[in-house]
Scaffold this motif. Structure first.
Motif, short mmCIF file in Angstrom:
data_model
loop_
_atom_site.label_atom_id
_atom_site.label_comp_id
_atom_site.label_asym_id
_atom_site.label_seq_id
_atom_site.Cartn_x
_atom_site.Cartn_y
_atom_site.Cartn_z
N CYS A 131 -6.13 4.99 -6.76
CA CYS A 131 -5.92 3.98 -5.53
C CYS A 131 -5.16 4.99 -4.86
CB CYS A 131 -4.99 2.92 -6.06
SG CYS A 131 -4.52 2.05 -4.54
N ASN A 180 -9.01 -4.86 1.75
CA ASN A 180 -9.97 -4.08 1.14
C ASN A 180 -9.37 -2.84 0.16
OD1 ASN A 180 -12.70 -4.43 2.42
ND2 ASN A 180 -11.11 -4.40 4.06
N ASP A 226 -10.89 -2.75 -3.64
CA ASP A 226 -11.26 -1.29 -4.26
C ASP A 226 -10.82 -0.92 -5.38
OD1 ASP A 226 -13.23 -0.90 -2.02
OD2 ASP A 226 -11.84 0.21 -1.09
N ALA A 260 -12.48 -0.88 -9.18
CA ALA A 260 -12.55 0.49 -9.79
C ALA A 260 -12.67 0.47 -11.30
CB ALA A 260 -11.77 1.51 -9.26
#
Length: 169
Positions: free
Chosen positions: A97, A139, A143, A147
Motif C-alpha cells: 500500500c 480508492n 486497492d 490486493a
C-alpha cells in the motif's frame, strides 16, 4: 408528477443513475468486496456530481457503507474472498500500500472526510479538494483491501510476508 406551473411531464420510469444507485440495498449481508465496490461507486459518483442534494445523499450512503465495513473488517474472511486474495507466486513488493497505515485507520480517514462533507461548512474550493481527497482515499482503501494477502505454500496459507495463517481476518 409535474406540478401545475411546470411545462414538463414527470416520467417516473426514467431515473437517474444516482437515484438508482441510492436505491440499491446496502447491509450487513454484503461481503467485504461488495461493500468496497459500493463505496467506490459512491465516491466516483460524488466526485462527478454538483447537485447538493445528491451529494448529501451520496455522502450519507458512503458513510453508511464505511460503517458497515467496520464490522466486516473485524470478521473472519469468507472462503470465496480468501481464494481471491491468495496467489501461488509473489513478489511482496508488488503488493504494498502506498501509505503506511492499516485498513481500519484508512477507513476512519474516509469516514472523517465524509463527515466533513456532510457538515457542509466548507467553501466550494475546499469542498472540491475534500471530495477529491475522499475519492483518492476510498480508492486506496479498495486497492489495499483487494490486493493479494496470502500465498498458497502447498502446506497451507501463509501471509505474503511469510508468517503462517491460523485465523484469517
Amino acid at each position: 408528477m409535474a406540478n401545475a406551473d411546470s411545462n414538463t411531464i414527470a416520467r417516473p420510469e426514467i431515473e437517474s443513475a444516482i437515484t438508482m444507485q441510492l436505491k440499491t440495498p446496502l447491509g450487513a449481508t454484503h461481503d467485504l468486496f461488495q461493500l468496497l465496490d459500493g463505496c467506490q461507486r459512491d465516491a466516483d459518483a460524488l466526485i462527478e456530481n454538483d447537485n447538493n442534494t445528491e451529494c448529501m445523499a451520496l455522502c450519507g450512503r458512503l458513510l453508511a457503507g464505511l460503517e458497515v465495513m467496520k464490522g466486516t473488517l473485524k470478521a473472519p474472511l469468507p472462503d470465496h474472498l480468501i481464494k481471491r486474495l491468495t496467489v501461488n507466486n509473489i513478489n511482496a513488493d508488488d503488493y504494498r500500500c502506498p501509505i503506511s497505515t492499516d485498513s481500519e485507520t484508512l477507513r476512519e480517514y474516509c469516514v472523517a472526510l465524509t463527515i466533513v462533507l456532510l457538515n457542509h461548512q466548507e467553501s466550494a474550493e475546499q469542498k472540491a479538494h475534500i471530495t477529491g481527497m475522499l475519492f483518492e482515499m476510498v480508492n486506496l482503501l479498495v486497492d489495499d483491501l483487494k490486493a493479494p494477502r496470502f500465498i498458497d505454500t502447498g502446506e497451507g496459507l501463509a501471509m505474503i510476508s511469510g508468517e503462517k495463517v491460523s485465523v484469517i481476518h
